[in-house]
Design an enzyme around this catalytic site. Structure first.
Site, PDB file in Angstrom:
ATOM      1  N   HIS A 107      -7.315  -9.259  -0.655  1.00  0.00           N
ATOM      2  CA  HIS A 107      -6.091 -10.034  -0.919  1.00  0.00           C
ATOM      3  C   HIS A 107      -5.200  -9.229  -1.859  1.00  0.00           C
ATOM      4  O   HIS A 107      -5.692  -8.558  -2.769  1.00  0.00           O
ATOM      5  CB  HIS A 107      -6.461 -11.391  -1.544  1.00  0.00           C
ATOM      6  N   GLU A 162      -0.370 -10.693   5.119  1.00  0.00           N
ATOM      7  CA  GLU A 162       0.283 -11.465   4.068  1.00  0.00           C
ATOM      8  C   GLU A 162       1.254 -10.561   3.317  1.00  0.00           C
ATOM      9  O   GLU A 162       0.853  -9.861   2.361  1.00  0.00           O
ATOM     10  CB  GLU A 162      -0.754 -12.005   3.075  1.00  0.00           C
TER      11      GLU A 162
END
Ligand code: 13P
Length: 244
Positions: free
Chosen positions: A97, A165
């Site tokens: 992430h 993302e």
């Protein structure tokens, strides 16, 4: 329509007792979802994972937000949690992430290592990629993302899942245009193969979830803030049912 994946990333939110309360509050909405072609994956903190598993595992899958990069089930690695330790509860793990890349300096090589350890422990890695706003504005994002994909996933395996993302879309309210997401889906699948599941994350909410899920090149969404609110979860699930 292919199966779609909805992943809740609770990040560093909810104490154990808050997770228990929240899980009990959302269980009805999750159980009431009529569209059975949807897989929901809830990713709480390590501490809450066993408790959420107890409450939610008959309805949804559970995931973790990280694992140790050490290839050991146990050992002298203070503060670390091995893939083996989460494997009783988690079927998935979010890796790479951007928040970990930025705050903890995690690079592509360590993410690739964690990916291999998660597979070894029968946990499906959800590998995150995404460019900063500066990289996007410079026009070099395709090259940057291609590099992230190739370095984080350097071998073929089953159940490949990539979550795109863009850093600038996370928590900003500025979700990425559908066309731009589809372009990155095409890039990802051209590198890793059409069997790769391609997920989008970044300011997904009740107003835009349907457009992403209705695209044939997007296999699911990864949701942060909107997964921390009972009403917003209910609204998103209602929208999915109304459009299925
Ligand atoms: P938001 O949905 O809050 O933008 O967060 C996205 C995210 O980082 C999910 O992993």
């Amino acid at each position: 329509m292919n199966k779609k994946y909805i992943i809740f990333n609770w990040k560093m939110n909810f104490t154990v007792s808050e997770s228990i309360e929240f899980s009990n509050n959302i269980i009805k909405s999750l159980a009431n979802l009529k569209n059975k072609n949807i897989e929901i994956i809830v990713c709480p903190t390590f501490m809450s994972l066993p408790y959420c598993y107890q409450i939610l595992s008959s309805i949804v899958k559970l995931g973790a937000q990280n694992i140790s990069h050490t290839d050991h089930e146990y050992g002298s690695y203070t503060g670390e949690i091995s893939a083996k330790m989460i494997s009783d509860y988690a079927e998935y793990v979010i890796l790479g992430h951007s928040e970990r890349r930025i705050f903890l300096n995690e690079g592509n090589s360590i993410i690739n290592t964690k990916r291999l350890f998660s597979i070894k422990n029968n946990i499906k890695p959800i590998v995150c990629i995404g460019e900063s706003i500066d990289i996007r504005n410079s026009g070099k994002h395709i090259h940057f993302l291609e590099n992230q994909i190739k370095e984080c996933i350097d071998s073929d395996y089953e159940d490949k899942i990539v979550a795109y993302e863009p850093v600038w879309a996370i928590g900003s309210g500025e979700n990425c245009d559908l066309g731009k997401v589809e372009e990155i889906s095409k890039l990802t699948k051209s590198i890793l193969g059409n069997d790769t599941l391609f997920i989008y994350g970044g300011s997904v909410n009740k107003d835009n979830i349907h457009s992403y899920l209705s695209s044939s090149s997007i296999d699911g969404v990864l949701i942060g803030s909107a997964s921390l609110d009972k009403n917003s979860i209910e609204e998103m699930l209602n929208i999915i049912d109304a459009n299925s």
